[in-house]
Design a protein around this motif. Structure first.
Motif: not given
Length: 161
Positions: A61-84
């Motif tokens: 499943k794709s994940v977006y922050i403010n409309g920008k694609l971050i990447g795709e997830t699979a089970n037992k995965t995570f993403f990290y982003q720094e935000l204003t």
């Protein structure tokens, strides 16, 4: 009785053969560093988006922050982003439309968003929810850092799937 057992066995075999979805993974040293849950860079908030579900393991499943694609997830995965600081919209693809979650973040804090899968008509849908830090940290420790969508090659690859 035999029909029920046959149906159950067939369903179980299909589930096993379907396997688990895989996505490109990030560097192990970055994964380990992010699991220390340090404060984000000055004047930023940290956002962990993770998926730790048993259901739908064969789905990406794709994940977006403010409309920008971050990447795709699979089970037992995570993403990290720094935000204003301020309000940000996190979204994920679902069966018929995007599911969105708006969160207001403050600098110096880490936030945790869980992506969960739910039953759908044709394929599983996905949702997002903000979780408490303790729950989020425990879940992220069991996950691996997925590689972010950074290049056109990666974007073309996931658009074909």
């Amino acid at each position: 009785m035999f029909k029920i057992e046959s149906i159950f066995t067939s369903f179980f075999a299909i589930a096993i053969l379907a396997g688990c979805a895989t996505v490109p993974m990030a560097d192990k040293s970055r994964d380990a560093a992010l699991k220390e849950f340090q404060k984000p860079t000055k004047n930023f908030a940290g956002l962990y988006i993770y998926r730790d579900t048993f259901a739908g393991q064969a789905l990406k499943k794709s994940v977006y922050i403010n409309g920008k694609l971050i990447g795709e997830t699979a089970n037992k995965t995570f993403f990290y982003q720094e935000l204003t600081p301020g309000t940000h919209v996190i979204s994920t693809e679902s069966e018929f439309s995007e599911n969105e979650l708006s969160i207001n973040v403050e600098s110096g804090k880490n936030y945790f968003v869980e992506q969960y899968l739910k039953m759908g008509v044709f394929v599983g849908g996905a949702g997002l929810k903000l979780v408490e830090s303790d729950k989020g940290m425990n879940a992220v420790k069991k996950c691996r850092l997925a590689k972010e969508a950074e290049t056109e090659v990666y974007l073309k690859k996931i658009q074909k799937n």
